[in-house]
Design a protein around this motif. Structure first.
Motif, PDB file in Angstrom:
ATOM      1  N   GLN A 132      -5.359   8.493  -7.980  1.00  0.00           N
ATOM      2  CA  GLN A 132      -5.196   7.383  -7.045  1.00  0.00           C
ATOM      3  C   GLN A 132      -5.403   6.041  -7.719  1.00  0.00           C
ATOM      4  O   GLN A 132      -5.928   5.942  -8.828  1.00  0.00           O
ATOM      5  N   THR A 148      -0.955   4.279   4.601  1.00  0.00           N
ATOM      6  CA  THR A 148      -1.488   3.972   3.273  1.00  0.00           C
ATOM      7  C   THR A 148      -2.606   2.951   3.327  1.00  0.00           C
ATOM      8  O   THR A 148      -3.637   3.115   2.662  1.00  0.00           O
ATOM      9  N   ASN A 159      -8.938   1.659   1.294  1.00  0.00           N
ATOM     10  CA  ASN A 159      -7.542   1.705   0.883  1.00  0.00           C
ATOM     11  C   ASN A 159      -7.380   2.557  -0.367  1.00  0.00           C
ATOM     12  O   ASN A 159      -7.996   2.289  -1.399  1.00  0.00           O
ATOM     13  N   VAL A 196      -4.164   4.472  -2.618  1.00  0.00           N
ATOM     14  CA  VAL A 196      -2.756   4.794  -2.840  1.00  0.00           C
ATOM     15  C   VAL A 196      -2.723   5.976  -3.799  1.00  0.00           C
ATOM     16  O   VAL A 196      -3.210   5.877  -4.931  1.00  0.00           O
ATOM     17  N   HIS A 242      -0.998  12.034   1.929  1.00  0.00           N
ATOM     18  CA  HIS A 242       0.206  11.232   1.757  1.00  0.00           C
ATOM     19  C   HIS A 242       0.261  10.618   0.359  1.00  0.00           C
ATOM     20  O   HIS A 242      -0.701   9.996  -0.094  1.00  0.00           O
ATOM     21  N   ASP A 253       2.325   7.852  -1.796  1.00  0.00           N
ATOM     22  CA  ASP A 253       3.205   6.701  -1.622  1.00  0.00           C
ATOM     23  C   ASP A 253       3.575   6.176  -3.008  1.00  0.00           C
ATOM     24  O   ASP A 253       2.892   5.325  -3.576  1.00  0.00           O
TER      25      ASP A 253
END
Length: 377
Positions: free
Chosen positions: A89, A117, A259, A261, A269, A271
């Motif tokens: 991540q 996200t 947060n 990603v 998920h 992204d």
């Protein structure tokens, strides 16, 4: 001095034994990945004496806890214990977080939606402080290391990735990471070739592939540095730095954000466009050098407003160098340690925590054990 409770997070990658053992409790079969201490709106710490959560108490008594005029706690403190690798991540910058949060809100994506996200408009720089030996992939390797690890590998896409790195072009790491991890739909042959080497890298790739079969994120150690922190050592992970924690117990201090990603090694998920936008391909990391004063270690990463102070005591007394115009959280890690201000004292066992306002004055600790204190400057 407010005593607060931690909020356990039972993510599937958490260890079933590590945090219960640290806290002196019997495991209940759940994977306890994290315990949160703070005021993040998704899981604020309960304040038993007030019958409310910490976010509400701080809002109601803002003048006491934020004499400098701030409106909310700037950080989140955690205990962290991976039982298996955490997702690969990156944490986005403030600008990307704010824009992504606004876009998903405008699109009507619920905050708890699996495909969401951005959970808030904040960046999430963080540091990890090892309680036990703690392993993780954090930041890109020096170019020459990555080239040496890829040299001789014949399975796709290794030769193309190696050519991109050797080109010396601006953006070489970006295109290499994209080809190796994000756009690699069939990583099996290359994973097997790396594992056949039988070295430390092979063991790490095998560990990742064992937990996430068919996931190209298992090849990330070819490009990312693998660290083992000894107890008392720390890493600062700025926004934009790819990372995946692997094993051990750590105290984690971060900006008050959730947060994440994701690039892989997860069932959640992923992204990929946001990941490429969020990643700083030129940023490196290093083990932090703490300021040591007897039993007290202060970790103050360059460019970060967050501070982590650790005190490891053997029947001694020490002052915690807390320099903040906002609240500090002091967390017990081991043993029994008394935390005292001029007006009050409380004893902390592992997992116990208190919030201390700036006006309460100097904070002394005594006893036998370890505590950490978190604050923002």
């Amino acid at each position: 001095m407010l005593r607060i409770d931690g909020v356990a997070k039972t993510y599937d990658w958490g260890s079933r034994e590590a945090i219960p053992a640290l806290l002196g409790r019997e495991p209940d079969g759940r994977p306890i990945a994290e315990v949160w201490y703070g005021a993040h709106p998704t899981a604020p710490s309960p304040v038993p004496a007030a019958g409310e959560t910490l976010d509400r108490v701080l809002a109601e008594r803002a003048g006491d806890y934020f004499p400098g005029g701030a409106s909310e706690l700037a950080y989140l403190l955690k205990l962290l214990a991976p039982g298996q690798p955490v997702s690969l991540q990156v944490h986005p910058s403030t600008a990307l977080s704010a824009a992504g949060f606004a876009d998903e809100n405008s699109a009507g994506v619920p905050l708890d939606a699996p495909h969401r996200t951005f959970k808030d408009p904040h960046a999430k720089p963080e540091m990890v402080f090892a309680v036990t030996p703690f392993r993780g992939m954090v930041g890109f390797r020096p170019l020459e290391e990555a080239v040496a690890l890829l040299a001789g590998l014949e399975s796709s896409p290794a030769p193309a990735v190696l050519e991109r790195l050797r080109s010396g072009d601006q953006g070489a790491f970006r295109s290499a990471f994209e080809a190796l991890v994000l756009a690699n739909d069939d990583p099996g042959a290359l994973i097997e070739e790396v594992m056949a080497r039988g070295d430390e890298l092979a063991a790490t790739v095998g560990e990742l592939a064992g937990h996430h079969p068919g996931d190209a994120g298992a090849l990330a150690p070819l490009l990312l540095s693998v660290w083992t922190l000894e107890p008392g050592e720390a890493l600062f992970v700025p926004a934009g730095v790819p990372h995946a924690y692997l094993s051990g117990i750590a105290v984690e201090l971060m900006a008050n954000s959730d947060n994440v990603v994701r690039a892989g090694l997860t069932r959640k998920h992923v992204d990929r466009p946001a990941l490429l936008a969020a990643t700083d391909f030129d940023r490196s990391v290093a083990v932090e050098r703490p300021l040591v004063d007897g039993p007290v270690r202060t970790i103050a990463p360059e460019g970060s407003p967050l501070r982590l102070v650790s005190a490891t005591l053997e029947g001694a007394t020490a002052l915690l160098p807390i320099t903040s115009d906002g609240p500090a959280i002091v967390l017990g890690v081991s043993g029994r340690v008394q935390v005292a201000t001029p007006a009050e004292a409380q004893e902390l066992a592992p997992g116990d925590a208190v919030v201390i306002a700036p006006a309460e004055g100097a904070v002394a600790v005594s006893g036998t054990g370890q505590v950490v204190a978190a604050f923002a400057v």
